[in-house]
Design an enzyme around this catalytic site. Sequence first.
Site, PDB file in Angstrom:
ATOM      1  N   GLU A  28       0.789  -1.268  -0.095  1.00  0.00           N
ATOM      2  CA  GLU A  28       0.128  -0.089   0.017  1.00  0.00           C
ATOM      3  C   GLU A  28       0.805   1.217  -0.075  1.00  0.00           C
ATOM      4  OE1 GLU A  28      -2.993   0.099  -0.208  1.00  0.00           O
ATOM      5  OE2 GLU A  28      -3.503  -2.216   0.185  1.00  0.00           O
ATOM      6  N   LYS A  51      -3.058 -12.101  12.243  1.00  0.00           N
ATOM      7  CA  LYS A  51      -3.415 -13.467  11.650  1.00  0.00           C
ATOM      8  C   LYS A  51      -2.847 -14.355  12.832  1.00  0.00           C
ATOM      9  CE  LYS A  51      -3.112 -11.749   6.960  1.00  0.00           C
ATOM     10  NZ  LYS A  51      -2.457 -11.740   5.666  1.00  0.00           N
TER      11      LYS A  51
END
Length: 435
Positions: free
Chosen positions: A194, A209
Amino acid sequence: MNAHDRPLRVALLGCGVVGTEVARRLTRDADELAQRVGAPLELVGIAVRNLDTPRDLDVPAELFTDDAAALVRRGDLDIVVEVVGGIEPAGDLIRAALEHGASVVTANKALLADQGADLFEAADKAQRDLSFEAAIAGAIPIVRPLRESLAGDRIRRVLGIVNGTTNYILDQMTTLGQTFDEALAEAQRLGYAEADPTADVEGHDAAAKAALLAGLAFHTHLTLDDVHCEGITSVTADAVQSAAEMGSVVKLLAICEQIDTPDGPAVGARVHPAMVPLSHPLASVRGAYNAVFVESEAAGELMFYGPGAGGAPTASAVLGDIVSAARNRASDVFGPGETSHADVRLLPIGSAHTQYHLVIEVDDRAGVLAIIAQEFARFGVSIKTLRQEGLGSDARLIIVTHEAEDASLAATVEILRGLEVVRDVSSVMRVEGGS
């Protein structure tokens, strides 16, 4: 029309890269999905932020709405798919969808790592599914294998490369000799990173995660705050070169493990860069790919590998969850939810054990090795290999330890940095996956 012929009504929250691909697959593959589910799937609403945004999607315009809250409260939905991301309003929208009778499919790892216990409780109360295969490793199936396929086994450890951006950057540094800044710029140019890459390069994405993986593997609830997190911004070209010289590569790993301690079992979850020997399967994971390596008592060692991000791969995992939730809705059942029955205590990072690779800038004179070795011995850290490089002002020691407690190694490094004969401890990196 029997219950299995009734169309199952699906609403989509978000129509970005992943949402667009999910909507496209739901409409394009409608007949095939109906055969797999045993009932037709009907896309009945798509919530977006801006109705005027052009979209490459062949669906009726009347399906779009900018009122997501009203959409999830319709009361006639069977499945709500959340791919808007972020904590809020996604959390409130999921709770409302469950309360109004819909099962939920989400790819939102940050939300689940923050509010997972509350959301799974809401799903259990509503007797609906809350599925999140796409939240951990894109297209790679890991939630169902841990939750169902290995439900009768005992997981000892899970090591994962679960962020494609950081794996691409480290791979570029390894194979092309790029600096971190050069590799990051290339990742941004290719769309792997990004414009603001903080969540990736500082390890926050992988840590969310890791919390989910630890919960699945060890049946105890973890949040993002329970995961020790270090990113890759401090990984230097010298560290990558040092790894290569010892037959290793540098990877950002999510590590979840259950350890027996004198006070009973404890679960730890950590994210940090580590040197991984070339002999370990995770060392071969290249580019923006992901992999999760599972060590279990009965099944042994298993590795799940594939693309960890992108519209089509992530949509594949989302569609898998939609099919599973739809089958359950057609049969008026719901699948397994969060299993947190173990409620195992957390293992602090200081109690974790691993090997370490250190680069110590030292004075080039007699007696230095003995002084350094004495400090390692004082804290119970055993040296596995030691070599000296350079002469004079360039002299440095390259040390690899045997497995040691993290707190003991940290205490050793703190003392070393205060020694007169040590100019700097320029690199400290864990070594994982070796013997």
